[in-house]
Motif scaffolding. Structure first.
Motif, PDB file in Angstrom:
ATOM      1  N   CYS A 162      10.840 -28.259  -7.473  1.00 11.88           N
ATOM      2  CA  CYS A 162      10.638 -27.988  -6.054  1.00 11.88           C
ATOM      3  C   CYS A 162      10.298 -26.505  -5.942  1.00 11.88           C
ATOM      4  CB  CYS A 162      11.889 -28.330  -5.262  1.00 11.88           C
ATOM      5  SG  CYS A 162      11.814 -27.882  -3.511  1.00 11.88           S
ATOM      6  N   VAL A 163       9.021 -26.225  -5.770  1.00 15.50           N
ATOM      7  CA  VAL A 163       8.572 -24.840  -5.635  1.00 15.50           C
ATOM      8  C   VAL A 163       8.627 -24.453  -4.164  1.00 15.50           C
ATOM      9  CG1 VAL A 163       6.682 -23.227  -5.977  1.00 15.50           C
ATOM     10  CG2 VAL A 163       7.107 -25.022  -7.665  1.00 15.50           C
ATOM     11  N   THR A 164       9.327 -23.374  -3.888  1.00  9.16           N
ATOM     12  CA  THR A 164       9.525 -22.959  -2.504  1.00  9.16           C
ATOM     13  C   THR A 164       8.742 -21.689  -2.196  1.00  9.16           C
ATOM     14  OG1 THR A 164      11.453 -21.568  -2.939  1.00  9.16           O
ATOM     15  CG2 THR A 164      11.837 -23.933  -2.638  1.00  9.16           C
ATOM     16  N   SER A 165       8.440 -21.501  -0.929  1.00 14.19           N
ATOM     17  CA  SER A 165       7.779 -20.274  -0.481  1.00 14.19           C
ATOM     18  C   SER A 165       8.142 -20.018   0.966  1.00 14.19           C
ATOM     19  CB  SER A 165       6.261 -20.379  -0.650  1.00 14.19           C
ATOM     20  OG  SER A 165       5.746 -21.446   0.098  1.00 14.19           O
ATOM     21  N   GLY A 166       8.035 -18.755   1.357  1.00 17.62           N
ATOM     22  CA  GLY A 166       8.310 -18.383   2.733  1.00 17.62           C
ATOM     23  C   GLY A 166       9.758 -18.045   3.019  1.00 17.62           C
ATOM     24  N   PHE A 167      10.610 -18.099   1.989  1.00 15.42           N
ATOM     25  CA  PHE A 167      12.008 -17.757   2.175  1.00 15.42           C
ATOM     26  C   PHE A 167      12.628 -17.450   0.824  1.00 15.42           C
ATOM     27  CE2 PHE A 167      14.102 -21.615   0.563  1.00 15.42           C
ATOM     28  CZ  PHE A 167      13.043 -22.511   0.547  1.00 15.42           C
ATOM     29  N   SER A 168      13.830 -16.913   0.869  1.00 15.37           N
ATOM     30  CA  SER A 168      14.539 -16.577  -0.358  1.00 15.37           C
ATOM     31  C   SER A 168      15.614 -17.617  -0.643  1.00 15.37           C
ATOM     32  CB  SER A 168      15.198 -15.204  -0.228  1.00 15.37           C
ATOM     33  OG  SER A 168      16.067 -14.970  -1.313  1.00 15.37           O
ATOM     34  N   LEU A 169      15.658 -18.057  -1.889  1.00 12.29           N
ATOM     35  CA  LEU A 169      16.700 -19.003  -2.287  1.00 12.29           C
ATOM     36  C   LEU A 169      18.093 -18.391  -2.201  1.00 12.29           C
ATOM     37  CD1 LEU A 169      15.035 -20.786  -5.348  1.00 12.29           C
ATOM     38  CD2 LEU A 169      15.446 -21.722  -3.054  1.00 12.29           C
ATOM     39  N   ASN A 170      18.178 -17.098  -2.084  1.00 12.65           N
ATOM     40  CA  ASN A 170      19.483 -16.452  -1.951  1.00 12.65           C
ATOM     41  C   ASN A 170      20.155 -16.776  -0.628  1.00 12.65           C
ATOM     42  OD1 ASN A 170      19.398 -15.083  -4.427  1.00 12.65           O
ATOM     43  ND2 ASN A 170      18.153 -13.445  -3.543  1.00 12.65           N
ATOM     44  N   TYR A 171      19.379 -17.258   0.348  1.00 15.32           N
ATOM     45  CA  TYR A 171      19.914 -17.501   1.680  1.00 15.32           C
ATOM     46  C   TYR A 171      19.845 -18.965   2.104  1.00 15.32           C
ATOM     47  CZ  TYR A 171      19.434 -12.464   1.892  1.00 15.32           C
ATOM     48  OH  TYR A 171      19.515 -11.125   1.626  1.00 15.32           O
ATOM     49  N   TYR A 172      19.272 -19.798   1.252  1.00 16.18           N
ATOM     50  CA  TYR A 172      19.066 -21.197   1.615  1.00 16.18           C
ATOM     51  C   TYR A 172      19.741 -22.135   0.619  1.00 16.18           C
ATOM     52  CZ  TYR A 172      15.539 -20.329   5.227  1.00 16.18           C
ATOM     53  OH  TYR A 172      14.887 -19.950   6.373  1.00 16.18           O
ATOM     54  N   ALA A 173      20.369 -23.161   1.161  1.00 19.79           N
ATOM     55  CA  ALA A 173      20.826 -24.262   0.326  1.00 19.79           C
ATOM     56  C   ALA A 173      19.651 -25.215   0.118  1.00 19.79           C
ATOM     57  CB  ALA A 173      21.971 -25.004   0.997  1.00 19.79           C
ATOM     58  N   ILE A 213      21.168 -36.842  -3.142  1.00 20.38           N
ATOM     59  CA  ILE A 213      21.400 -36.945  -4.579  1.00 20.38           C
ATOM     60  C   ILE A 213      22.223 -35.772  -5.082  1.00 20.38           C
ATOM     61  CG2 ILE A 213      20.300 -36.940  -6.841  1.00 20.38           C
ATOM     62  CD1 ILE A 213      20.047 -39.529  -5.330  1.00 20.38           C
ATOM     63  N   SER A 214      21.744 -34.585  -4.797  1.00 18.86           N
ATOM     64  CA  SER A 214      22.418 -33.405  -5.314  1.00 18.86           C
ATOM     65  C   SER A 214      21.976 -32.193  -4.507  1.00 18.86           C
ATOM     66  CB  SER A 214      22.084 -33.207  -6.792  1.00 18.86           C
ATOM     67  OG  SER A 214      22.835 -32.161  -7.356  1.00 18.86           O
ATOM     68  N   CYS A 215      22.832 -31.194  -4.442  1.00 19.38           N
ATOM     69  CA  CYS A 215      22.477 -29.973  -3.724  1.00 19.38           C
ATOM     70  C   CYS A 215      23.076 -28.775  -4.434  1.00 19.38           C
ATOM     71  CB  CYS A 215      22.937 -30.030  -2.278  1.00 19.38           C
ATOM     72  SG  CYS A 215      24.721 -30.117  -2.061  1.00 19.38           S
ATOM     73  N   ILE A 216      22.512 -27.620  -4.127  1.00 19.55           N
ATOM     74  CA  ILE A 216      23.009 -26.368  -4.676  1.00 19.55           C
ATOM     75  C   ILE A 216      23.075 -25.372  -3.537  1.00 19.55           C
ATOM     76  CG2 ILE A 216      20.680 -25.638  -5.391  1.00 19.55           C
ATOM     77  CD1 ILE A 216      22.082 -24.343  -7.867  1.00 19.55           C
ATOM     78  N   SER A 217      24.177 -24.660  -3.467  1.00 17.32           N
ATOM     79  CA  SER A 217      24.378 -23.717  -2.375  1.00 17.32           C
ATOM     80  C   SER A 217      23.495 -22.494  -2.538  1.00 17.32           C
ATOM     81  CB  SER A 217      25.843 -23.299  -2.303  1.00 17.32           C
ATOM     82  OG  SER A 217      26.197 -22.566  -3.471  1.00 17.32           O
ATOM     83  N   ALA A 218      23.386 -21.712  -1.468  1.00 17.74           N
ATOM     84  CA  ALA A 218      22.566 -20.504  -1.513  1.00 17.74           C
ATOM     85  C   ALA A 218      23.067 -19.548  -2.597  1.00 17.74           C
ATOM     86  CB  ALA A 218      22.574 -19.825  -0.152  1.00 17.74           C
ATOM     87  N   SER A 219      24.364 -19.467  -2.740  1.00 12.60           N
ATOM     88  CA  SER A 219      24.932 -18.576  -3.758  1.00 12.60           C
ATOM     89  C   SER A 219      24.684 -19.090  -5.170  1.00 12.60           C
ATOM     90  CB  SER A 219      26.433 -18.415  -3.536  1.00 12.60           C
ATOM     91  OG  SER A 219      27.100 -19.644  -3.815  1.00 12.60           O
ATOM     92  N   GLY A 220      24.424 -20.407  -5.267  1.00 16.61           N
ATOM     93  CA  GLY A 220      24.260 -21.010  -6.581  1.00 16.61           C
ATOM     94  C   GLY A 220      25.565 -21.357  -7.255  1.00 16.61           C
ATOM     95  N   ARG A 221      26.672 -20.996  -6.608  1.00 17.23           N
ATOM     96  CA  ARG A 221      27.979 -21.225  -7.255  1.00 17.23           C
ATOM     97  C   ARG A 221      28.522 -22.620  -6.984  1.00 17.23           C
ATOM     98  NH1 ARG A 221      28.861 -15.811  -5.415  1.00 17.23           N
ATOM     99  NH2 ARG A 221      30.040 -16.591  -3.622  1.00 17.23           N
ATOM    100  N   ILE A 273      21.129 -30.493 -11.072  1.00 17.25           N
ATOM    101  CA  ILE A 273      20.333 -29.593 -10.230  1.00 17.25           C
ATOM    102  C   ILE A 273      20.523 -28.164 -10.709  1.00 17.25           C
ATOM    103  CG2 ILE A 273      22.140 -29.228  -8.509  1.00 17.25           C
ATOM    104  CD1 ILE A 273      19.934 -29.300  -6.355  1.00 17.25           C
ATOM    105  N   SER A 274      19.458 -27.382 -10.610  1.00 19.81           N
ATOM    106  CA  SER A 274      19.549 -25.974 -10.975  1.00 19.81           C
ATOM    107  C   SER A 274      18.472 -25.210 -10.217  1.00 19.81           C
ATOM    108  CB  SER A 274      19.374 -25.784 -12.481  1.00 19.81           C
ATOM    109  OG  SER A 274      18.084 -26.211 -12.894  1.00 19.81           O
ATOM    110  N   LYS A 275      18.605 -23.909 -10.181  1.00 23.49           N
ATOM    111  CA  LYS A 275      17.566 -23.112  -9.533  1.00 23.49           C
ATOM    112  C   LYS A 275      17.305 -21.846 -10.320  1.00 23.49           C
ATOM    113  CE  LYS A 275      20.410 -20.646  -6.097  1.00 23.49           C
ATOM    114  NZ  LYS A 275      20.477 -20.249  -4.663  1.00 23.49           N
ATOM    115  N   VAL A 276      16.072 -21.395 -10.247  1.00 22.12           N
ATOM    116  CA  VAL A 276      15.670 -20.128 -10.839  1.00 22.12           C
ATOM    117  C   VAL A 276      15.088 -19.306  -9.702  1.00 22.12           C
ATOM    118  CG1 VAL A 276      14.251 -18.978 -12.560  1.00 22.12           C
ATOM    119  CG2 VAL A 276      15.218 -21.240 -13.050  1.00 22.12           C
TER     120      VAL A 276
END
Length: 124
Positions: free
Chosen positions: A22-33, A48-56, A70-73
């Motif tokens: 899932c390639v995102t644009s227009g926002f920062s993953l640091n602030y979005y779940a 199915i699965s989610c990851i918080s903005a903090s990633g924790r 699920i994971s994010k970079v």
């Protein structure tokens, strides 16, 4: 403008693996779940699965726990869903969604932005 674009779906045999992106644009993953949902023919969309903005914090449904991860970079603005040991019941259109939130309870958030979906078909 917030955008999410899914890719990585396809036709696989039972027991095989896929990795959705899932390639995102227009926002920062640091602030979005970010969450992954799926919808099979004739069925309601399910989380199915989610990851918080903090990633924790990660929340994964029991139906796929142990098989889906699920994971994010953040540097890539990308969230992944690694799916292993796929079964025919995993056949569905998979969507990623985003919402601005710092709440760790990401599975119950009202997601406001959605991608167009990617088809996953598991069949022998």
């Amino acid at each position: 403008q917030v955008q999410l674009v899914e890719s990585g779906g396809g036709l696989v045999q039972p027991g095989e693996s896929l990795r959705l992106s899932c390639v995102t644009s227009g926002f920062s993953l640091n602030y979005y779940a970010i969450a992954w949902f799926r919808q099979a023919p004739g069925k309601e969309r399910e989380h199915i699965s989610c990851i918080s903005a903090s990633g924790r914090f990660v929340d994964t449904e029991k139906s796929v726990k142990g098989r889906f991860t699920i994971s994010k970079v953040e540097e890539e603005n990308t969230v992944y869903l690694q799916m292993t040991n796929l079964a025919p019941e995993d056949t569905a259109v998979y969507y990623c969604a985003a919402v601005r939130a710092n709440n760790n309870r990401c599975s119950t958030l009202p997601y406001t932005h959605w991608g167009q979906g990617t088809q996953v078909t598991v069949s022998a």
